[in-house]
Design a protein around this motif. Structure first.
Motif, short mmCIF file in Angstrom:
data_model
loop_
_atom_site.label_atom_id
_atom_site.label_comp_id
_atom_site.label_asym_id
_atom_site.label_seq_id
_atom_site.Cartn_x
_atom_site.Cartn_y
_atom_site.Cartn_z
N ASP A 1 47.52 49.30 40.05
CA ASP A 1 49.01 49.27 39.48
C ASP A 1 50.15 49.21 40.57
O ASP A 1 50.65 50.29 40.81
N ILE A 2 50.20 47.85 41.11
CA ILE A 2 51.08 47.84 42.59
C ILE A 2 52.34 46.80 42.11
O ILE A 2 52.27 45.99 41.43
N ASP A 3 53.54 47.40 42.48
CA ASP A 3 54.67 46.77 42.24
C ASP A 3 54.94 45.42 42.98
O ASP A 3 55.35 44.36 42.31
N THR A 4 54.59 45.46 44.14
CA THR A 4 54.66 44.25 45.12
C THR A 4 53.11 44.02 45.72
O THR A 4 52.92 44.06 46.65
N PRO A 5 52.40 43.20 44.43
CA PRO A 5 50.97 42.81 44.83
C PRO A 5 51.15 41.74 46.04
O PRO A 5 52.19 40.81 46.07
N THR A 6 50.17 41.47 47.17
CA THR A 6 50.25 40.70 47.78
C THR A 6 49.46 39.19 47.38
O THR A 6 48.24 39.15 47.09
N ILE A 7 50.34 38.20 47.15
CA ILE A 7 49.81 37.14 46.69
C ILE A 7 49.93 35.78 47.72
O ILE A 7 51.01 35.73 48.31
#
Lengths: 83, 314
Positions: free
Chosen positions: A42-48
């Motif tokens: 549950d990560i707010d700023t996932p790396t895409i």
């Protein structure tokens, strides 16, 4: 437990990324990647990350500029809409 | 002489006695008659009074009944007025809520959308910044070495769903600059007023950017085309009733792109118009339609009304 086989690639930063999606634009194959260590968390700023394959699909290379990024970003979005 | 007088007197007394007896009898008879007449009169009067009382009771009952009916009618009117007023207040509240609602203050009705919108609004800038930074690396090059890894199917599905929401929502939020459009009211007569839109300048710019790359799944190429959101905007501007707009766009989906998933349509619609419909069934339920036929009939009726209004120059 039911599992899914996911393709994992390693980029130049030595980090592993899961292939979330892929598409082809003007004979160039693009990959939509998510940082493997963040998958399922549950990560707010996932790396895409968006990367592309060279013509022979032997190398993963970075995008040229923001224009290319936006173009592919929107293409992925449209693919999501129709998939 | 004396004896004769006595006899006369006796005789007179007898006569008088007879008379007295007769009088007594007559008196008794009269008394009885009077009593009978009195009794009859009383009984008659009593009967008359009872009739009067009965009539009065009936009249009172009828009056009460009328009063009751009148009260019911008045109550109904009051309730109708109150309902109308309540409905109006709800609309006003919705409009006020809508005014307060913006991309930075998304209407919160469902936990999922709430959570996603919260994350998008808080983090989309950062997500795009990281994504852009990590993606644009003209000199980055590494040999493609891939391996396969088993991930729990359900977890992977959730992950993709979450990325998809962030991805699609983030793009919409940053390119469309969506302003609150409308909140559907819970009846068949939504507020008769134009739906608010982003300014034309912002909208046209965003649409232009958005239209630049439309993916065609059949040819795996990027093409120029109409897009769903433009259709939503166009329909909403043309028809004041958002239910009509919803139906027309929805109907167009089949002809325009049969591969469209209805969930995606609902998702985009909710993002653009800041509604919280879960699916088509939920849309029908919330707007009190039993099925699509009923919705279709309503839309046709509204379209006819609009045509008539246009015909009258309204």
């Amino acid at each position: 437990m039911k599992t899914t086989e996911v393709e994992i690639v390693k980029l130049e930063d030595e980090k592993e990324y899961a292939v979330l999606d892929s598409l082809e634009v003007k004979e160039t194959k693009y990959l939509l990647l998510g940082l493997l260590e963040e998958i399922g968390k549950d990560i707010d700023t996932p790396t895409i990350v968006i990367r592309k394959l060279d013509k022979k699909e032997k190398y993963i290379v970075g995008l040229e500029d923001e224009e290319e990024y936006n173009k592919v970003f929107n293409a992925f979005l449209e693919k999501e809409k129709v998939s | 002489m004396k004896n004769k007088n006595i006899e006369d007197l006796k005789k007179q007394m007898d006569e008088l006695s007879f008379d007295l007896s007769t009088l007594n009898q007559a008196f008794d008879q009269n008394i009885k008659e009077v009593q009978d007449r009195f009794t009859n009169t009383v009984l008659q009067k009593e009967k008359e009074w009872q009739e009067v009382i009965q009539k009065q009771k009936e009249k009172t009952y009828e009056q009460n009944f009328e009063i009751t009916n009148t009260k019911d009618s008045e109550t109904t009117n009051i309730i109708t007025d109150l309902n109308r007023e309540t409905s109006h207040l709800i609309q006003v509240l919705n409009l006020e809520k809508r005014d307060e609602t913006s991309f930075n203050n998304t209407s919160k009705k469902t936990p999922l959308l709430d959570s996603i919108n919260d994350r998008i609004k808080k983090n989309i800038g950062r997500i795009k910044e990281i994504s852009l930074k990590e993606s644009i690396k003209p000199k980055a090059k590494c040999k493609k070495k891939s391996r396969k890894q088993q991930i729990e199917a359900e977890q992977w599905k959730k992950t993709l769903q979450y990325y998809k929401c962030l991805f699609a929502g983030g793009t919409l939020a940053t390119t469309m600059l969506v302003t609150p459009a409308t909140i559907f009211t819970l009846n068949h007569l939504p507020p008769k007023q134009p739906i608010e839109m982003a300014s034309d300048e912002i909208k046209n710019g965003a649409l232009q950017e958005y239209k630049e790359n439309i993916f065609d799944p059949n040819t795996n190429t990027v093409i120029h085309s109409h897009d769903l959101i433009e259709m939503m905007y166009e329909t909403a501007q043309k028809y004041e009733d958002p239910i009509v707009g919803f139906y027309l766009v929805y109907q167009n989906l089949d002809d325009w792109c049969k591969n469209y998933k209805i969930d995606d349509f609902i998702y985009k619609y909710n993002l653009v118009f800041q509604t919280n419909y879960l699916n088509i069934e939920n849309f029908l339920e919330v707007n009190h339609f039993q099925d699509m036929k009923e919705l279709e009939a309503y839309v046709l009726e509204r379209l006819n009304e609009e045509e008539l209004e246009v015909g009258r120059g309204l």
